[in-house]
Design a protein around this motif. Sequence first.
Motif, short mmCIF file in Angstrom:
data_model
loop_
_atom_site.label_atom_id
_atom_site.label_comp_id
_atom_site.label_asym_id
_atom_site.label_seq_id
_atom_site.Cartn_x
_atom_site.Cartn_y
_atom_site.Cartn_z
N ILE A 55 0.47 9.82 9.59
CA ILE A 55 0.88 10.63 8.68
C ILE A 55 1.56 11.57 9.87
O ILE A 55 2.88 11.78 9.79
N ASN A 66 -9.17 -1.79 -2.64
CA ASN A 66 -8.81 -1.67 -1.31
C ASN A 66 -7.48 -0.58 -1.43
O ASN A 66 -7.04 -1.35 -2.33
N TYR A 67 -7.62 0.62 -0.77
CA TYR A 67 -6.03 1.27 -0.44
C TYR A 67 -5.70 1.14 0.65
O TYR A 67 -5.76 1.55 1.46
N GLU A 68 -4.49 0.84 1.06
CA GLU A 68 -3.60 0.56 1.84
C GLU A 68 -2.87 1.36 1.88
O GLU A 68 -1.98 1.31 1.29
N ALA A 69 -2.40 1.76 2.89
CA ALA A 69 -1.91 3.38 3.18
C ALA A 69 -0.52 3.10 3.81
O ALA A 69 -0.28 1.45 4.79
N GLY A 70 0.94 3.39 3.57
CA GLY A 70 1.78 2.62 4.06
C GLY A 70 3.02 3.38 4.20
O GLY A 70 2.44 5.08 3.53
N CYS A 71 4.20 3.71 4.77
CA CYS A 71 5.45 4.81 5.25
C CYS A 71 5.90 4.77 3.94
O CYS A 71 6.08 5.53 3.18
N GLU A 72 6.59 2.98 3.40
CA GLU A 72 7.56 3.19 2.49
C GLU A 72 7.10 2.64 1.28
O GLU A 72 7.19 3.42 0.20
N HIS A 105 -1.98 -8.66 4.25
CA HIS A 105 -2.30 -7.46 3.84
C HIS A 105 -3.80 -7.31 2.86
O HIS A 105 -5.11 -6.57 3.95
N HIS A 106 -4.55 -8.83 3.46
CA HIS A 106 -6.01 -8.64 3.12
C HIS A 106 -6.85 -8.03 3.68
O HIS A 106 -7.84 -7.45 3.58
N ARG A 151 -5.81 -6.28 6.77
CA ARG A 151 -6.00 -5.33 6.68
C ARG A 151 -7.21 -3.89 6.16
O ARG A 151 -7.97 -3.67 6.87
N GLY A 152 -7.62 -4.87 4.43
CA GLY A 152 -8.15 -3.67 4.04
C GLY A 152 -10.23 -4.29 4.60
O GLY A 152 -10.38 -3.34 4.47
N GLU A 203 -5.63 -3.08 -4.19
CA GLU A 203 -5.97 -3.77 -4.35
C GLU A 203 -6.96 -3.93 -5.27
O GLU A 203 -7.54 -3.11 -5.05
N LYS A 206 -12.58 -1.80 6.21
CA LYS A 206 -14.28 -1.59 5.78
C LYS A 206 -15.06 -1.99 6.63
O LYS A 206 -16.28 -1.48 6.48
N PHE A 241 4.59 9.54 11.87
CA PHE A 241 5.46 9.49 10.68
C PHE A 241 5.88 10.51 10.08
O PHE A 241 7.97 10.48 10.34
N TYR A 256 4.09 -1.68 13.29
CA TYR A 256 3.29 0.02 12.41
C TYR A 256 2.76 -0.16 11.20
O TYR A 256 1.93 0.82 10.64
N ALA A 257 2.88 -0.90 10.35
CA ALA A 257 2.35 -1.33 9.28
C ALA A 257 0.58 -0.69 8.89
O ALA A 257 0.28 -0.96 8.22
N GLU A 288 -11.89 3.41 -2.44
CA GLU A 288 -12.01 2.15 -3.09
C GLU A 288 -13.84 3.35 -4.84
O GLU A 288 -13.87 3.83 -4.35
N VAL A 298 -0.85 2.29 10.17
CA VAL A 298 -0.49 3.28 9.16
C VAL A 298 -1.60 3.06 8.06
O VAL A 298 -2.23 3.72 7.75
N ALA A 299 -2.19 1.75 8.33
CA ALA A 299 -3.08 1.43 6.99
C ALA A 299 -4.06 1.38 7.41
O ALA A 299 -5.04 2.05 6.62
N ILE A 351 7.67 3.83 13.78
CA ILE A 351 7.03 3.68 12.50
C ILE A 351 8.80 3.53 11.32
O ILE A 351 9.62 4.23 11.33
N GLY A 352 8.28 2.95 10.43
CA GLY A 352 9.41 2.84 9.76
C GLY A 352 10.50 1.37 10.23
O GLY A 352 10.34 1.03 11.08
N ASP A 353 9.53 0.28 8.89
CA ASP A 353 11.11 -0.80 8.30
C ASP A 353 12.23 -0.60 7.56
O ASP A 353 12.16 -0.95 6.17
N LEU A 410 -2.97 -7.76 -6.33
CA LEU A 410 -1.84 -6.91 -5.01
C LEU A 410 -0.83 -5.23 -5.85
O LEU A 410 0.26 -6.27 -6.56
#
Lengths: 380, 369, 297
Positions: free
Chosen positions: B224, A319-325, B175-176, B178-179, A330, B183, B227, B199-200, A350, B203-204, B239-241, A339
């Motif tokens: 995008i 899995n790919y989780e996009a983020g800002c920073e 995290h898990h 979110r994926g 996964e 899906k 941001f 915001y994470a 994927e 974005v995810a 958006i952004g931390d 991770l």
Amino acid sequence: MAEIAFRGVWKVYGKSVEAVKDMNLQVKDGEFVSLLGPSGCGKSSTLRMIAGLEEITRGDLEIGGRRINEVEPGDRDVAMVFENYALFPHMSSFDNIAFPLTLRGEDRGEIRRKVEEISKLLDLDGLLKTLAVNLGGGEKQRVGIARALIRKSSVLLMDEPISHLDADLRARTRGELARLQRLLGITTVYVTHDQLEALAMSDRIAVMNLGVVQQYGTPDQLYNQPANMFVARFIGEPPMNFIPCTLERNGSGRVRIFTGGRGFDVELGGEQAARIDPGFRGGEVFFGIRPIDFEIAGGANMQARPSSSKSAVKAGVLNYEAGCEHSFLEAKLCEYTVLVECAPTARFSEGDTVTLEVAANRFHLFDRRSEASIMKVEAR
Amino acid sequence: MGIELTLEGITKTYGKVTAVSDLGFTVKPGELFALLGPSGAGKSTTVNLIAGIEKPDKGEIRAGGRSILALRPQERDFAMVFESYALYPHLTVAENMAFPLRAPVRATRYSSADIQKRVAETARMLEIHELLARYPKELSGGQKQRVGLGRALVRDSQLFLLDEPIAHLDAKLRHHMRGELKKLQKKSGRTTVLATPDYAEVVAMADRAAVLNHGVSEQIGTPIELFSRPANVVVAQAIGDPPINLLNCEVANRDGCFYISGAGFSLQCNDRLQAALRHLPVGAAASLGIRPSEISIHRDPAQGLIRGEVYVFEPLGGEAVATVSVEGKLVKVLCSWSSSLKIGDKVSLSFDLDTVHVFNRDTGRALYA
Amino acid sequence: MSERKIEDIRHKRKWHIWLVLIVALAVTLFPVFWTLVTSFKPSTEITNPTPIWIFKPTLDHYKSILIKEKETQDFSTGSQSIVGIQTFDFYKYLVNSLVIAISTTVLAMVIAYPAAYSLARYRTLGDNYSFWVLSIRMLPPIIFLIPISILFAIYGLSDSRLGIIIAYLTFNIPFACWIIKSFIEDIPADLEKAAYMDGYSRFQVMTRIVFPLTRSAVAAVMIICFIFSWNEFLFAMVISFIRSTPLTAGVGLFVTGYGIRWGRIAAAAVIAIIPTVVVGLIGQRYLVRGLTMGAVK
């Protein structure tokens, strides 16, 4: 001088609930120490023992070299900030802050001067007349802190003071608290379950679990040289990845670490092998690596690191989780899910295969049975 | 499978408080659309309005082209996942998941065998098939969340509504999930609306999102877009931390060329900023937006563009946040832990003009070429 | 005070508390004990000025109330001489008590539950409305005595079980409503929202989600209503005459023009206590939970 020393301190509730076990800890004068751990680990009980709100079952507690087990809370020269502020709702901020002094019967003029001094420090000038019940969460917290500081006690205790604030206010207040403590130089003990707070503000952190101090050291030591898997898992967000492996020592000072099925099989030599405690002969271990310490071959790294040698493995992207920073991957490494933190510009899907590398000085090893670290401790 | 959802001119007030004001957006079929905003922004109200639990004072809601305003929640056939999970405490996990299938309103649609099969399949997919006989109070947070998800997935609903579904899980699980949620959503193809303050997550997971602020939608776009091209200060800070730094500045026009000057700095604008600043009304005040990750910090005060003093240095694990005081204003910079800055250190900051944003300080709107 | 001294005081306090409890228990239970003893005492010894503790117990009083016997009442008023025949029919009174108490309890719950639900969930009439409705329970019942008697006389409800039930409901419904309402308010609104989304109507949500979750409160309230109705004396005495007399009022018949039949009163009282004790013992678990949880609001 306001050093705090725990010597063999136990706290037992009732007959058998051991909240704090054999604590031996020293807080230097002017130091900011955090007690960090999950709920039920004993951190709040420890703080309350310093305050005098809990009896000490066994052992000695000293403040400034003086044994204070039997001393009343009011006589200990200790100030406390509570999680839920504990302000008198229908008194103004001024009256709340002044309360410890009015209780002592100090002169009105003196009180006014001191309150104004402290509210300037905490940016409360405009709110002095406001009733506590009309204040926002962050403001209430600052009033609580002002009240605690006004007596200029030797020790400041804080029990999760910012956990009730929402995320951005918490981040801002965190910085303010850290700065305040540095400027005032007051010995501070801070209780929290948020490792980010502890890392950001503390000189040293005591990580606790089930009443026992797991490790007591600087943020750097805890982050880069965790003493056991509990500390390694607790500090750092996202948490460290663990891969069960077997460690073998070859004759020539080289070390081989591999998983069954040979998916992960690396040989370390020279300086990397030297990082491992020579007393550990071999056996079942956990290979620990933080998401940020993986490097992705092909340049999608978070930070370029100078490293002498790397150990590369192939992993399949789940899995790919996009983020800002930063973005996260996964990935499946052998049969383990890890991770990986990567640059926001990286794009994976994927099913892709990536090659992951680990810099020499960024991995950790733990004995699988005892969960203790088997790395050599370096002075930092 | 997915239907289109359209909101137009939606307004909802509670007494004197306006929760949502003239809100409108369209969610394309199969899209995951997020509502981003802090508490009080109106996200939960919007979700409740879509669900039918609340009625809007004004406006129109259409699903699949037809107005659904007159339909009660049980008739709208949407599935919802709650922040508090809202599992029925007196029913087992299996009964919780079967509950929507047993509703009288669709009693004829599913046979008993059907219900059992669906519940078992969904439980297996979410890896909770071993928990079917347990009661909610025996489950952990993560397990409860998956049961809530299962209850929503188990039927063929038209739309998914997710109200801060993973807010209370610990970091690794979040995290898990979110994926996983992403899906599941893609696989089911169902149109989804996600409300979150994080915001994470947006974005995810989101295809597109609306940034809400006090009931008003500030911008709608892909993560995008939000941001990199925020429409105004609110979106830029959402958006952004740590959030984007906003520095007040003065804009001067000398010989047709724009110069920006502010606390401790004075710069000639590059082409990109020149083009953007042309949209600033004469005499209007401006502010410069620079993200903490786009600023570099130098120990040598002479090296960078802006001089300042370290206000506080917070190591946070892999990286650190340095707050630098620049003539009274606090600027946050993401830097490495090894820089070990102390309070009072004199430093300088530099940034790339290509990455900064300019805003009209009076209106808050961003300026672009 | 140092920590050690605090420990000592905790110890002393315990001792005082025990004393207070024992005294309170003694004071509360003494009348019950006395009644029990009296019910087995021969009549002559009951009226003896000095209390007699040692005596030969007799079952006469129990026999006389459980086995039918005629009691004559003299209603003579000066010029006219009317002698009415009033039988102390124990079984009739018992049946009346049971019917009244059970009907009141069930009807109160059936009416109060949906009312409590509406008051808890719908705010249309304002927050104070429910307070005014429910504060009826706080008024001293005696002020309703005369109006009710007159109304009942007009509508032919005098001396009827239905009349007594209606009179009791005026108190039981607000009470039940009050307690159930606060329990319903404790149930997270999210649960009902989830049920709506799952496809259930408001009424179905109330019966299938909310009601099962308030079971203990419902049980507690029903127990209290039962005990209240069973024990009630004033209204029973005033409204009932012959047909509808429950046990409590029936016992009052032993206060005759010829003297007070203490022994029979005692025996009847002892028997009357039994159902409430049984219900109370069975339900005490629910009672404590029910009363305290609703109170901390």
